[in-house]
Design a protein around this motif. Structure first.
Motif, PDB file in Angstrom:
ATOM      1  N   ARG A  13       0.774  -1.180  -0.175  1.00 45.78           N
ATOM      2  CA  ARG A  13       0.096  -0.048  -0.088  1.00 45.78           C
ATOM      3  C   ARG A  13       1.021   1.159  -0.002  1.00 45.78           C
ATOM      4  O   ARG A  13       1.835   1.238   0.916  1.00 45.78           O
ATOM      5  CB  ARG A  13      -0.903  -0.103   1.144  1.00 45.78           C
ATOM      6  CG  ARG A  13      -1.769   1.369   1.170  1.00 45.78           C
ATOM      7  CD  ARG A  13      -3.040   1.113   2.362  1.00 45.78           C
ATOM      8  NE  ARG A  13      -3.793   0.166   1.494  1.00 45.78           N
ATOM      9  CZ  ARG A  13      -4.650  -0.450   2.388  1.00 45.78           C
ATOM     10  NH1 ARG A  13      -4.465  -0.788   3.579  1.00 45.78           N
ATOM     11  NH2 ARG A  13      -5.520  -1.384   1.698  1.00 45.78           N
ATOM     12  N   ILE A  14       0.630   2.075  -1.200  1.00 44.39           N
ATOM     13  CA  ILE A  14       1.311   3.488  -0.928  1.00 44.39           C
ATOM     14  C   ILE A  14       0.405   4.513  -0.925  1.00 44.39           C
ATOM     15  O   ILE A  14      -0.514   4.537  -1.757  1.00 44.39           O
ATOM     16  CB  ILE A  14       2.305   3.492  -2.479  1.00 44.39           C
ATOM     17  CG1 ILE A  14       3.352   2.106  -2.259  1.00 44.39           C
ATOM     18  CG2 ILE A  14       2.945   4.518  -2.535  1.00 44.39           C
ATOM     19  CD1 ILE A  14       4.333   2.381  -3.393  1.00 44.39           C
ATOM     20  N   GLU A  15       0.777   5.683  -0.378  1.00 39.63           N
ATOM     21  CA  GLU A  15      -0.080   6.803  -0.460  1.00 39.63           C
ATOM     22  C   GLU A  15       0.685   7.840  -0.859  1.00 39.63           C
ATOM     23  O   GLU A  15       1.927   8.269  -0.673  1.00 39.63           O
ATOM     24  CB  GLU A  15      -0.417   7.270   1.146  1.00 39.63           C
ATOM     25  CG  GLU A  15      -1.442   6.119   1.765  1.00 39.63           C
ATOM     26  CD  GLU A  15      -1.771   6.484   3.077  1.00 39.63           C
ATOM     27  OE1 GLU A  15      -1.735   7.730   3.452  1.00 39.63           O
ATOM     28  OE2 GLU A  15      -2.677   6.079   3.844  1.00 39.63           O
ATOM     29  N   VAL A  16      -0.033   8.821  -1.776  1.00 43.89           N
ATOM     30  CA  VAL A  16       0.723  10.001  -2.459  1.00 43.89           C
ATOM     31  C   VAL A  16      -0.406  11.054  -1.950  1.00 43.89           C
ATOM     32  O   VAL A  16      -1.556  11.021  -1.880  1.00 43.89           O
ATOM     33  CB  VAL A  16       0.620   9.751  -3.940  1.00 43.89           C
ATOM     34  CG1 VAL A  16       1.956   8.529  -4.319  1.00 43.89           C
ATOM     35  CG2 VAL A  16      -0.426   9.465  -4.677  1.00 43.89           C
ATOM     36  N   PRO A  17       0.310  12.238  -2.054  1.00 39.89           N
ATOM     37  CA  PRO A  17      -0.497  13.353  -1.870  1.00 39.89           C
ATOM     38  C   PRO A  17      -1.666  13.496  -2.942  1.00 39.89           C
ATOM     39  O   PRO A  17      -1.355  13.489  -4.112  1.00 39.89           O
ATOM     40  CB  PRO A  17       0.337  14.610  -1.789  1.00 39.89           C
ATOM     41  CG  PRO A  17       1.875  14.136  -1.563  1.00 39.89           C
ATOM     42  CD  PRO A  17       1.580  12.529  -2.066  1.00 39.89           C
ATOM     43  N   GLY A  18      -2.817  14.027  -2.412  1.00 44.58           N
ATOM     44  CA  GLY A  18      -3.856  14.191  -3.282  1.00 44.58           C
ATOM     45  C   GLY A  18      -4.598  15.438  -3.086  1.00 44.58           C
ATOM     46  O   GLY A  18      -4.031  16.152  -1.886  1.00 44.58           O
ATOM     47  N   LYS A  19      -5.408  15.862  -3.688  1.00 47.28           N
ATOM     48  CA  LYS A  19      -6.337  17.214  -3.666  1.00 47.28           C
ATOM     49  C   LYS A  19      -7.199  17.323  -2.452  1.00 47.28           C
ATOM     50  O   LYS A  19      -7.214  18.277  -1.769  1.00 47.28           O
ATOM     51  CB  LYS A  19      -6.970  17.557  -4.648  1.00 47.28           C
ATOM     52  CG  LYS A  19      -6.492  17.945  -6.072  1.00 47.28           C
ATOM     53  CD  LYS A  19      -7.438  18.220  -7.213  1.00 47.28           C
ATOM     54  CE  LYS A  19      -6.822  18.598  -8.434  1.00 47.28           C
ATOM     55  NZ  LYS A  19      -7.607  18.639  -9.497  1.00 47.28           N
ATOM     56  N   ASN A  20      -7.748  16.095  -2.075  1.00 46.27           N
ATOM     57  CA  ASN A  20      -8.615  16.016  -0.862  1.00 46.27           C
ATOM     58  C   ASN A  20      -8.135  14.884   0.041  1.00 46.27           C
ATOM     59  O   ASN A  20      -8.845  14.079   0.688  1.00 46.27           O
ATOM     60  CB  ASN A  20      -9.991  15.821  -1.400  1.00 46.27           C
ATOM     61  CG  ASN A  20     -10.599  16.860  -2.351  1.00 46.27           C
ATOM     62  OD1 ASN A  20     -10.485  18.061  -1.952  1.00 46.27           O
ATOM     63  ND2 ASN A  20     -11.136  16.418  -3.280  1.00 46.27           N
ATOM     64  N   GLY A  21      -6.796  14.912   0.196  1.00 43.90           N
ATOM     65  CA  GLY A  21      -6.200  13.947   1.023  1.00 43.90           C
ATOM     66  C   GLY A  21      -5.630  12.962   0.311  1.00 43.90           C
ATOM     67  O   GLY A  21      -5.311  12.975  -0.874  1.00 43.90           O
ATOM     68  N   ILE A 115       3.977   3.094 -14.407  1.00 46.48           N
ATOM     69  CA  ILE A 115       3.479   4.467 -14.312  1.00 46.48           C
ATOM     70  C   ILE A 115       3.818   5.263 -13.000  1.00 46.48           C
ATOM     71  O   ILE A 115       4.338   4.466 -12.150  1.00 46.48           O
ATOM     72  CB  ILE A 115       1.769   4.035 -14.286  1.00 46.48           C
ATOM     73  CG1 ILE A 115       0.904   5.263 -14.102  1.00 46.48           C
ATOM     74  CG2 ILE A 115       1.684   3.280 -12.771  1.00 46.48           C
ATOM     75  CD1 ILE A 115      -0.500   5.018 -14.600  1.00 46.48           C
ATOM     76  N   CYS A 116       3.738   6.406 -13.241  1.00 50.32           N
ATOM     77  CA  CYS A 116       4.234   7.330 -12.062  1.00 50.32           C
ATOM     78  C   CYS A 116       2.907   7.517 -11.190  1.00 50.32           C
ATOM     79  O   CYS A 116       2.029   7.913 -11.828  1.00 50.32           O
ATOM     80  CB  CYS A 116       4.778   8.650 -12.503  1.00 50.32           C
ATOM     81  SG  CYS A 116       5.079   9.675 -11.401  1.00 50.32           S
ATOM     82  N   LEU A 117       3.026   7.137 -10.023  1.00 51.77           N
ATOM     83  CA  LEU A 117       1.748   7.216  -9.133  1.00 51.77           C
ATOM     84  C   LEU A 117       1.399   8.680  -8.764  1.00 51.77           C
ATOM     85  O   LEU A 117       0.266   8.960  -8.415  1.00 51.77           O
ATOM     86  CB  LEU A 117       2.135   6.626  -7.760  1.00 51.77           C
ATOM     87  CG  LEU A 117       2.214   5.046  -7.998  1.00 51.77           C
ATOM     88  CD1 LEU A 117       2.524   4.553  -6.560  1.00 51.77           C
ATOM     89  CD2 LEU A 117       1.283   4.194  -8.623  1.00 51.77           C
ATOM     90  N   GLU A 118       2.222   9.550  -8.881  1.00 49.45           N
ATOM     91  CA  GLU A 118       2.169  11.103  -8.339  1.00 49.45           C
ATOM     92  C   GLU A 118       1.274  11.709  -9.445  1.00 49.45           C
ATOM     93  O   GLU A 118       0.841  12.724  -9.346  1.00 49.45           O
ATOM     94  CB  GLU A 118       3.317  11.739  -8.003  1.00 49.45           C
ATOM     95  CG  GLU A 118       3.796  11.264  -6.636  1.00 49.45           C
ATOM     96  CD  GLU A 118       4.875  10.402  -6.866  1.00 49.45           C
ATOM     97  OE1 GLU A 118       5.096   9.273  -7.709  1.00 49.45           O
ATOM     98  OE2 GLU A 118       5.438   9.688  -5.596  1.00 49.45           O
ATOM     99  N   THR A 119       1.468  11.351 -10.702  1.00 51.25           N
ATOM    100  CA  THR A 119       0.955  11.944 -11.831  1.00 51.25           C
ATOM    101  C   THR A 119       0.243  11.221 -12.879  1.00 51.25           C
ATOM    102  O   THR A 119      -0.469  11.759 -14.033  1.00 51.25           O
ATOM    103  CB  THR A 119       2.027  12.735 -12.961  1.00 51.25           C
ATOM    104  OG1 THR A 119       2.938  11.597 -13.222  1.00 51.25           O
ATOM    105  CG2 THR A 119       3.011  13.519 -11.943  1.00 51.25           C
ATOM    106  N   LEU A 120       0.313   9.964 -12.825  1.00 48.87           N
ATOM    107  CA  LEU A 120      -0.270   8.758 -13.918  1.00 48.87           C
ATOM    108  C   LEU A 120       0.446   9.045 -15.122  1.00 48.87           C
ATOM    109  O   LEU A 120      -0.266   8.644 -16.161  1.00 48.87           O
ATOM    110  CB  LEU A 120      -1.689   8.869 -13.859  1.00 48.87           C
ATOM    111  CG  LEU A 120      -2.563   8.862 -12.531  1.00 48.87           C
ATOM    112  CD1 LEU A 120      -3.989   8.593 -12.920  1.00 48.87           C
ATOM    113  CD2 LEU A 120      -2.272   7.335 -11.963  1.00 48.87           C
TER     114      LEU A 120
END
Length: 160
Positions: A13-21, A115-120
């Motif tokens: 499981r990986i978390e990357v910053p998003g607009k709403n969390g 794929i780059c998870l931060e930008t797709l």
């Protein structure tokens, strides 16, 4: 090598910053299902062997998976997919372009995919022209790359 391999997790499981969390990605070889405990035998079998083409409707996490090449029949007739490249479904990204089958499917690029998870951003080892030749690449683009995936667009809306 095998000693290291057998100690690797079945799922990450990986978390990357998003607009709403944070945007949460569940990464597995074949598939991941949130309804099973991560350390269960059933989840491990899903992570290794499941074939899933429909998407993740169980959670808002995005499943990154492979094991089912995007050149299979389940993908070939969908107007929002590019067989042999990365394919998007509801909360799921299949990065198995079927590169091992390139010699059997010359009308598809069948590329190694990342794929780059931060930008797709989609990452491939070569262009379509380099992989298929100019004429076949043009035919492929006309047949499969006229539209963008609505699933990818929805995922991009979550990222900054």
């Amino acid at each position: 090598f095998m000693a290291k391999f057998v100690t690797m997790p079945f799922h990450k499981r990986i978390e990357v910053p998003g607009k709403n969390g944070p945007v949460i990605y569940d990464i597995a070889h074949a598939w991941y299902t949130p309804k099973l405990p991560d350390d269960s035998w059933d989840q491990q079998m899903v992570n290794l062997w499941a074939r899933q083409c429909d998407g993740n409707f169980e959670s808002d996490h995005i499943v990154i998976h492979g094991h089912t090449p995007t050149i299979t029949e389940a993908y070939a007739h969908d107007p929002d997919t590019a067989p042999g490249m990365i394919v998007y479904r509801k909360n799921a990204i299949n990065i198995d372009g079927g590169c091992v089958y390139h010699h059997l499917a010359p009308n598809f690029p069948c590329m190694l995919c990342a794929i780059c998870l931060e930008t797709l951003e989609e990452i491939y080892p070569m262009t379509l022209e380099e992989r298929m030749g100019t004429e076949k690449a043009a035919l492929y683009r006309e047949a499969f790359m006229k539209t963008t995936s609505p699933f990818r667009e929805e995922m991009l809306m979550r990222l900054p």
